[in-house]
Write a protein that holds these residues in place. Sequence first.
Motif, PDB file in Angstrom:
ATOM      1  N   PHE A   1       1.996   6.952  24.849  1.00 12.06           N
ATOM      2  CA  PHE A   1       1.804   8.103  25.733  1.00 12.06           C
ATOM      3  C   PHE A   1       2.448   7.854  27.088  1.00 12.06           C
ATOM      4  O   PHE A   1       2.415   6.730  27.603  1.00 12.06           O
ATOM      5  N   ALA A   2       3.003   8.898  27.675  1.00  9.22           N
ATOM      6  CA  ALA A   2       3.389   8.900  29.088  1.00  9.22           C
ATOM      7  C   ALA A   2       2.566  10.005  29.742  1.00  9.22           C
ATOM      8  O   ALA A   2       2.591  11.161  29.297  1.00  9.22           O
ATOM      9  N   ILE A   3       1.821   9.631  30.769  1.00  9.34           N
ATOM     10  CA  ILE A   3       0.887  10.564  31.410  1.00  9.34           C
ATOM     11  C   ILE A   3       1.117  10.543  32.919  1.00  9.34           C
ATOM     12  O   ILE A   3       1.155   9.472  33.526  1.00  9.34           O
TER      13      ILE A   3
ATOM     14  N   VAL B   1      -5.771   3.422   8.610  1.00  7.64           N
ATOM     15  CA  VAL B   1      -4.580   2.652   9.021  1.00  7.64           C
ATOM     16  C   VAL B   1      -4.863   2.087  10.424  1.00  7.64           C
ATOM     17  O   VAL B   1      -5.464   2.777  11.245  1.00  7.64           O
ATOM     18  N   PRO B   2      -4.420   0.878  10.716  1.00  4.51           N
ATOM     19  CA  PRO B   2      -4.550   0.392  12.100  1.00  4.51           C
ATOM     20  C   PRO B   2      -3.665   1.240  13.033  1.00  4.51           C
ATOM     21  O   PRO B   2      -2.513   1.522  12.711  1.00  4.51           O
ATOM     22  N   VAL B   3      -4.241   1.666  14.149  1.00  5.80           N
ATOM     23  CA  VAL B   3      -3.511   2.474  15.133  1.00  5.80           C
ATOM     24  C   VAL B   3      -3.548   1.753  16.477  1.00  5.80           C
ATOM     25  O   VAL B   3      -4.623   1.456  16.999  1.00  5.80           O
ATOM     26  N   ALA B   4      -2.378   1.480  17.019  1.00  5.14           N
ATOM     27  CA  ALA B   4      -2.264   0.896  18.364  1.00  5.14           C
ATOM     28  C   ALA B   4      -1.893   2.006  19.333  1.00  5.14           C
ATOM     29  O   ALA B   4      -1.093   2.890  19.005  1.00  5.14           O
ATOM     30  N   ILE B   5      -2.472   1.976  20.535  1.00  7.78           N
ATOM     31  CA  ILE B   5      -2.177   3.007  21.532  1.00  7.78           C
ATOM     32  C   ILE B   5      -1.661   2.333  22.806  1.00  7.78           C
ATOM     33  O   ILE B   5      -2.304   1.407  23.324  1.00  7.78           O
ATOM     34  N   GLU B   6      -0.524   2.799  23.266  1.00  9.93           N
ATOM     35  CA  GLU B   6       0.049   2.282  24.506  1.00  9.93           C
ATOM     36  C   GLU B   6       0.211   3.444  25.468  1.00  9.93           C
ATOM     37  O   GLU B   6       0.418   4.589  25.051  1.00  9.93           O
ATOM     38  N   VAL B   7       0.136   3.157  26.777  1.00  9.65           N
ATOM     39  CA  VAL B   7       0.242   4.248  27.738  1.00  9.65           C
ATOM     40  C   VAL B   7       1.070   3.821  28.941  1.00  9.65           C
ATOM     41  O   VAL B   7       0.957   2.693  29.422  1.00  9.65           O
ATOM     42  N   ASP B   8       1.915   4.745  29.371  1.00  8.21           N
ATOM     43  CA  ASP B   8       2.757   4.544  30.557  1.00  8.21           C
ATOM     44  C   ASP B   8       2.353   5.596  31.580  1.00  8.21           C
ATOM     45  O   ASP B   8       2.422   6.796  31.292  1.00  8.21           O
ATOM     46  N   THR B   9       1.928   5.183  32.735  1.00  8.72           N
ATOM     47  CA  THR B   9       1.520   6.151  33.771  1.00  8.72           C
ATOM     48  C   THR B   9       2.463   6.092  34.978  1.00  8.72           C
ATOM     49  O   THR B   9       2.126   6.590  36.041  1.00  8.72           O
TER      50      THR B   9
ATOM     51  N   GLN C   1       1.115   0.548   9.625  1.00  9.50           N
ATOM     52  CA  GLN C   1       0.754   0.494  11.044  1.00  9.50           C
ATOM     53  C   GLN C   1       1.216   1.795  11.693  1.00  9.50           C
ATOM     54  O   GLN C   1       2.309   2.281  11.396  1.00  9.50           O
ATOM     55  N   ILE C   2       0.394   2.320  12.579  1.00  6.08           N
ATOM     56  CA  ILE C   2       0.774   3.473  13.394  1.00  6.08           C
ATOM     57  C   ILE C   2       0.682   3.055  14.859  1.00  6.08           C
ATOM     58  O   ILE C   2      -0.269   2.367  15.259  1.00  6.08           O
TER      59      ILE C   2
ATOM     60  N   ARG D   1       0.827  -1.194   0.000  1.00  7.79           N
ATOM     61  CA  ARG D   1       0.000   0.000   0.000  1.00  7.79           C
ATOM     62  C   ARG D   1       0.868   1.253   0.000  1.00  7.79           C
ATOM     63  O   ARG D   1       2.038   1.222   0.406  1.00  7.79           O
TER      64      ARG D   1
ATOM     65  N   VAL E   1       1.003   4.645  18.837  1.00  7.50           N
ATOM     66  CA  VAL E   1       1.023   5.844  19.683  1.00  7.50           C
ATOM     67  C   VAL E   1       1.450   5.405  21.081  1.00  7.50           C
ATOM     68  O   VAL E   1       0.851   4.485  21.640  1.00  7.50           O
TER      69      VAL E   1
ATOM     70  N   VAL F   1      -7.875   8.866  10.747  1.00  5.07           N
ATOM     71  CA  VAL F   1      -6.731   8.004  10.415  1.00  5.07           C
ATOM     72  C   VAL F   1      -7.103   6.525  10.465  1.00  5.07           C
ATOM     73  O   VAL F   1      -6.582   5.725   9.694  1.00  5.07           O
TER      74      VAL F   1
END
Lengths: 194, 194
Positions: free
Chosen positions: A153-155, B185-193, A148-149, A143, A151, A181
């Motif tokens: 985060f650090a919160i 697009v496939p989007v994966a989300i990861e988070v660190d707290t 693949q995307i 494509r 993300v 997206v």
Amino acid sequence: MTTTDSPAKLDHPIRNGVDTATLFATLDAVRQAPEAAKFQFRAHNQWVSGTHNRGTIDDYFGVGEERTHERSFVFDADHPAVLVGQDHGPTPVEFVLHALAACLTAGLANIAAARNIKLTEVHSTVTGDIDLNGILGLNPEVRNGYQQITVRFAIKGDAPAEKLRELLEQSRARSAVYDVVTNGVPVAIEVDTA
Amino acid sequence: MTTTDSPAKLDHPIRNGVDTATLFATLDAVRQAPEAAKFQFRAHNQWVSGTHNRGTIDDYFGVGEERTHERSFVFDADHPAVLVGQDHGPTPVEFVLHALAACLTAGLANIAAARNIKLTEVHSTVTGDIDLNGILGLNPEVRNGYQQITVRFAIKGDAPAEKLRELLEQSRARSAVYDVVTNGVPVAIEVDTA
């Protein structure tokens, strides 16, 4: 509302830099007049040379009338030398990743304010994997866009980890850019060669 | 190749600011080593206050190694006052429109160069219609993202209108951002707290 970052303005509470009174008033106003929420955003672009071009963001329509940002925002885009450009700006696909991070972050701050959670730190990195055999036309199985995307985060804030995770989940569930997206949007293209 | 913008560099023709010799050499190199075309682009983001946050684009991976742009590109994003922000930058959704215009424009210039067409002017406006009842959570029938995006190009060059239109059609067919925005697009989300 018992918490404010600005004790001098107790009648107008600010949390996480979010003017919560105005936020809730805006929600109420749109609830009463749903048409106010119909917006049209715009970007203008001028080709410079090669892969270098310059975008301008200034005018938009919303709350029933034409509006402009407080100033024009101008952004160069280009390819790096390894992609036969001169690196005058990010590649177009990098702006998409920036948009996604920015949208999730703005939502997170608003939702935290609404939930009376004080954030102390939010940062993120968005990565997009792309095989340029697609756009180079070298492999019809590949494509053009990101495959693949991801993300990350650090919160940090004054709430348990689970509550902080829920903020991000709610931001994702209400993110305009995440929707664009992941789900796509119909795009019409018109051209004038006169 | 009989046309060049730079008569002093006949062995290295530049058309439309595109170094066509390098462009074709890059295509040949990737044809020989398809792995070189695996890139990862990245955007970093730091929350500032409220809906204001700041993105940085600098590092990426491509042609087998970690790379950086010639400088870091920094972009603020925010909401305008009418959307309870302070207008320190465009909204995240506006960056998506900029990305789409930039991608189609860069492709157009490359394709014109490859086809020996000299462009004299390319500009475009991308509009995105959005009903904020979606992101405000006020109407579950309304999507969060744009409902429709329209791209309007004006293109001038030393070829018949039909050839100029074909450039844009080929750019669309090979545009990474157009693919992302139309197909998702496939989007994966990861988070660190922590």
